[in-house]
Write a protein that holds these residues in place. Structure first.
Motif, PDB file in Angstrom:
ATOM      1  N   ARG A 231       0.827  -1.212   0.000  1.00 41.88           N
ATOM      2  CA  ARG A 231       0.000   0.000   0.000  1.00 41.88           C
ATOM      3  C   ARG A 231       0.863   1.265   0.000  1.00 41.88           C
ATOM      4  O   ARG A 231       0.370   2.350  -0.260  1.00 41.88           O
ATOM      5  CB  ARG A 231      -0.949  -0.035   1.192  1.00 41.88           C
ATOM      6  CG  ARG A 231      -1.772  -1.330   1.228  1.00 41.88           C
ATOM      7  CD  ARG A 231      -3.168  -1.121   1.705  1.00 41.88           C
ATOM      8  NE  ARG A 231      -3.965  -0.488   0.687  1.00 41.88           N
ATOM      9  CZ  ARG A 231      -5.002   0.300   0.945  1.00 41.88           C
ATOM     10  NH1 ARG A 231      -5.340   0.561   2.172  1.00 41.88           N
ATOM     11  NH2 ARG A 231      -5.702   0.832  -0.036  1.00 41.88           N
TER      12      ARG A 231
ATOM     13  N   ALA B 251      -4.827 -11.543   2.408  1.00 45.84           N
ATOM     14  CA  ALA B 251      -5.004 -10.090   2.592  1.00 45.84           C
ATOM     15  C   ALA B 251      -3.933  -9.306   1.826  1.00 45.84           C
ATOM     16  O   ALA B 251      -4.200  -8.222   1.312  1.00 45.84           O
ATOM     17  CB  ALA B 251      -4.963  -9.737   4.074  1.00 45.84           C
TER      18      ALA B 251
ATOM     19  N   GLU C 137      -4.834  -9.531  -1.885  1.00 48.52           N
ATOM     20  CA  GLU C 137      -5.938  -8.623  -2.214  1.00 48.52           C
ATOM     21  C   GLU C 137      -5.418  -7.203  -2.398  1.00 48.52           C
ATOM     22  O   GLU C 137      -5.819  -6.489  -3.324  1.00 48.52           O
ATOM     23  CB  GLU C 137      -6.996  -8.686  -1.105  1.00 48.52           C
ATOM     24  CG  GLU C 137      -8.098  -7.635  -1.176  1.00 48.52           C
ATOM     25  CD  GLU C 137      -8.965  -7.710  -2.423  1.00 48.52           C
ATOM     26  OE1 GLU C 137      -8.901  -8.709  -3.153  1.00 48.52           O
ATOM     27  OE2 GLU C 137      -9.692  -6.723  -2.664  1.00 48.52           O
ATOM     28  N   ALA C 138      -4.509  -6.798  -1.521  1.00 55.52           N
ATOM     29  CA  ALA C 138      -3.938  -5.445  -1.647  1.00 55.52           C
ATOM     30  C   ALA C 138      -3.161  -5.316  -2.958  1.00 55.52           C
ATOM     31  O   ALA C 138      -3.236  -4.288  -3.642  1.00 55.52           O
ATOM     32  CB  ALA C 138      -3.030  -5.148  -0.458  1.00 55.52           C
TER      33      ALA C 138
ATOM     34  N   PHE D  51      -3.602  -7.089  -5.802  1.00 60.96           N
ATOM     35  CA  PHE D  51      -4.528  -7.072  -6.945  1.00 60.96           C
ATOM     36  C   PHE D  51      -5.257  -5.727  -7.040  1.00 60.96           C
ATOM     37  O   PHE D  51      -5.485  -5.216  -8.138  1.00 60.96           O
ATOM     38  CB  PHE D  51      -5.542  -8.213  -6.836  1.00 60.96           C
ATOM     39  CG  PHE D  51      -5.047  -9.508  -7.420  1.00 60.96           C
ATOM     40  CD1 PHE D  51      -4.636  -9.572  -8.745  1.00 60.96           C
ATOM     41  CD2 PHE D  51      -4.984 -10.653  -6.655  1.00 60.96           C
ATOM     42  CE1 PHE D  51      -4.175 -10.765  -9.297  1.00 60.96           C
ATOM     43  CE2 PHE D  51      -4.532 -11.843  -7.195  1.00 60.96           C
ATOM     44  CZ  PHE D  51      -4.116 -11.907  -8.514  1.00 60.96           C
ATOM     45  N   THR D  52      -5.640  -5.161  -5.891  1.00 61.02           N
ATOM     46  CA  THR D  52      -6.327  -3.861  -5.929  1.00 61.02           C
ATOM     47  C   THR D  52      -5.395  -2.794  -6.491  1.00 61.02           C
ATOM     48  O   THR D  52      -5.809  -1.947  -7.289  1.00 61.02           O
ATOM     49  CB  THR D  52      -6.809  -3.465  -4.518  1.00 61.02           C
ATOM     50  OG1 THR D  52      -7.657  -4.494  -4.025  1.00 61.02           O
ATOM     51  CG2 THR D  52      -7.585  -2.158  -4.548  1.00 61.02           C
TER      52      THR D  52
ATOM     53  N   ALA E 294      -5.051  -3.378 -10.235  1.00 59.76           N
ATOM     54  CA  ALA E 294      -6.275  -3.088 -10.987  1.00 59.76           C
ATOM     55  C   ALA E 294      -6.453  -1.595 -11.245  1.00 59.76           C
ATOM     56  O   ALA E 294      -7.318  -1.207 -12.023  1.00 59.76           O
ATOM     57  CB  ALA E 294      -7.490  -3.634 -10.228  1.00 59.76           C
ATOM     58  N   ALA E 295      -5.653  -0.771 -10.579  1.00 63.98           N
ATOM     59  CA  ALA E 295      -5.730   0.675 -10.815  1.00 63.98           C
ATOM     60  C   ALA E 295      -4.674   1.133 -11.819  1.00 63.98           C
ATOM     61  O   ALA E 295      -4.584   2.324 -12.104  1.00 63.98           O
ATOM     62  CB  ALA E 295      -5.553   1.414  -9.491  1.00 63.98           C
TER      63      ALA E 295
ATOM     64  N   GLY F 155      -8.022 -13.732  -9.295  1.00 62.74           N
ATOM     65  CA  GLY F 155      -7.645 -12.343  -8.991  1.00 62.74           C
ATOM     66  C   GLY F 155      -7.329 -11.578 -10.261  1.00 62.74           C
ATOM     67  O   GLY F 155      -7.690 -10.398 -10.404  1.00 62.74           O
TER      68      GLY F 155
ATOM     69  N   GLU G 279     -10.602 -10.597 -12.093  1.00 61.98           N
ATOM     70  CA  GLU G 279     -11.281  -9.449 -11.478  1.00 61.98           C
ATOM     71  C   GLU G 279     -10.528  -8.154 -11.754  1.00 61.98           C
ATOM     72  O   GLU G 279     -11.125  -7.107 -12.018  1.00 61.98           O
ATOM     73  CB  GLU G 279     -11.415  -9.663  -9.969  1.00 61.98           C
ATOM     74  CG  GLU G 279     -12.455 -10.694  -9.618  1.00 61.98           C
ATOM     75  CD  GLU G 279     -12.592 -10.882  -8.112  1.00 61.98           C
ATOM     76  OE1 GLU G 279     -11.992 -10.086  -7.366  1.00 61.98           O
ATOM     77  OE2 GLU G 279     -13.276 -11.823  -7.713  1.00 61.98           O
TER      78      GLU G 279
END
Lengths: 291, 203
Positions: B39, B62, B65-66, B68-69, B72-73, B95, B98
């Motif tokens: 992050r 977790a 997920e961070a 992939f998020t 994805a941006a 992942g 998505e």
């Protein structure tokens, strides 16, 4: 390029062209995470045209340029798009869940002296964080034994000013009994009510955009986050970003309460689903394990 | 009054780590530190190779997920994400789907190639990515796939997706499909459901 005629123009003098609408929509999304589709074009145009006129701009181009350099106007514009009417004790089944179940589980893994931290985000004009405070004082028998910190945050600075003032209309208090209104509010001459000074002083308000990691990163170790009826306005990516931000703001084992039409399971795999008699809430895995 | 007002966040609030410190965090044994590293890495395209490398060795959900998020941006991540469709790890494949659905602009340019990939699994997963495109565009891509596809699983997946998002343009292609798979009654069944749903959506 000729401007398109909106369905219900906010003003006969202000027209927003297709490309301007798209540009503004993308800008608003980047700033707030809120998604407006073509179906909401008339709604968006009305509010945008109202702001253009109120700010004295001559049209979209001039106003859009001002938004990039005038933070005050940007705040007013965001306020125009995020006004969300709410009231005290809205979705009170979650407050019942808080005092009947969640707080017992939270205090079971806390040391005495460690505060319980509750976060209402977005808090709009303050009804939710004050409702949490009143509910705890009225319904949690251990309220005197623990330090409880309540934070209310919102992206809308105007809404936060209203929250800090703590003055509400009769309509905002419609779910509160007369004895509760008498106990925690003072009637004003104009028919409105001011919330008790001590309650007003017990809630910390702050400006936070939940899709901005820098904003949410300032608030950590929350035991319960109330994030109700906002993610429905976001697209998938903004929802996912918000879920990640809220996850990082929760303490391990902490809970998040969403609006009754929302489901974290469709947004993020980060949380466990907890089905309690009063409400479904979502838990960050960690200390204390999955309830 | 037992309720106490929390002080405003100050210097004690989290400050973003430098990119170098973030990369160090990604190597930590503690998932919380690795998640913080992800992050803090920043949202520029230069983060993509580091995030992809971290993703391939990451096992914590977790942290994944961070990652992939974050990917994805970043439009520049679309091609590396597409390479994960060949992964043996179902979590990585899902992942990636998505994340690519969140990058329709870049996914759009990759999809024709992915839907023609020689690996049937890649074609099947790519059909799922097409689900995230506007209906007319997804219909055109999936109909193009159905016209040349010989794998029954890929076909039924595409038909199921068309049942949800397809436009009436899909109906002629759908109606011709069962003839090519006489030994697979599931295809005729799926086509029947899809054409009825598309017709229903029009009524």
């Amino acid at each position: 390029m000729p401007a398109d005629k909106p369905d219900q123009p906010g003003s006969p003098d202000i027209r927003i062209a297709d490309h301007e609408f798209r540009r503004f929509r993308d800008f608003l999304y980047r700033r707030t995470g809120i998604v407006f589709g073509d179906a909401q074009r008339a709604y968006v145009e009305r509010r945008l045209a109202d702001r253009i006129l109120a700010a004295g701009s001559r049209g979209f181009s001039e106003h859009f340029a001002r938004l990039l350099v005038e933070p005050d106007e940007l705040e007013r514009l965001i306020s125009a798009f995020t006004v969300n009417e709410t009231y005290f004790y809205r979705e009170d089944y979650q407050l019942r869940c808080l005092t009947s179940t969640l707080l017992d589980r939270i205090t079971a893994r806390k040391r005495r002296g460690q505060p319980i931290r509750l976060w209402s985000v977005p808090c709009s004009t303050g009804e939710e964080p004050y409702s949490i405070a009143i509910w705890l004082l009225e319904n949690w028998p251990h309220v005197d034994s623990w330090d409880i910190e309540i934070v209310g945050s919102d992206i809308d600075v105007q809404a936060l000013k209203t929250a800090q003032d703590g003055v509400y209309s009769e309509r905002s208090l419609m779910r509160l009994s007369r004895p509760l209104v008498a106990k925690y509010f003072t009637a004003l001459d104009d028919g409105r009510y001011r919330i008790d000074e001590a309650l007003r002083g017990s809630v910390q308000f702050s400006q936070v955009n939940i899709i901005d990691q820098g904003d949410t990163g300032l608030w950590r170790d929350m035991d319960v986050i109330f994030c109700r009826n906002v993610l429905i306005y976001f697209d998938d990516m903004a929802r996912r970003t918000a879920a990640n931000n809220l996850y990082d703001s929760l303490t391990p084992g902490g809970y998040i309460c969403l609006g009754h039409t929302e489901s974290m399971s469709r947004i993020s795999p980060l949380f466990h689903v907890c089905r309690f008699p009063e409400a479904i809430v979502y838990q960050k895995p960690g200390e204390g394990g999955h309830d | 009054m037992p309720l106490i007002r929390r002080g405003p966040p100050g210097p004690a609030g989290e400050t973003p780590a430098s990119p170098d410190a973030a990369r160090q965090d990604l190597l930590s044994g503690d998932p919380l530190v690795r998640r913080r590293g992800v992050r803090s890495l920043g949202d520029g395209p230069e983060a993509v190779p580091t995030l992809m490398e971290a993703l391939r060795r990451e096992g914590d959900p977790a942290v994944r997920e961070a990652i992939f998020t974050a990917l994805a941006a970043l439009p520049e991540a679309a091609e590396p994400l597409a390479s994960l469709l060949r992964s043996q790890d179902a979590g990585l494949r899902n992942g990636a789907i998505e994340a690519l659905q969140a990058l329709p602009g870049r996914a759009r340019s990759l999809l024709p190639g992915l839907l023609a990939d020689r690996d049937a699994d890649v074609r099947l997963l790519s059909a799922e990515i097409a689900r995230g495109l506007p209906a007319a565009e997804a219909t055109a891509l999936l109909c193009g796939l159905l016209e040349r596809e010989n794998d029954v699983n890929v076909c039924t997946t595409a038909v199921e997706i068309l049942a949800e998002i397809g436009t009436p343009d899909a109906v002629p292609v759908l109606r011709g499909l069962p003839r090519r798979f006489p030994g697979a009654p599931i295809v005729a069944f799926a086509v029947d459901v899809a054409t009825k749903r598309i017709a229903g959506a029009q009524n």
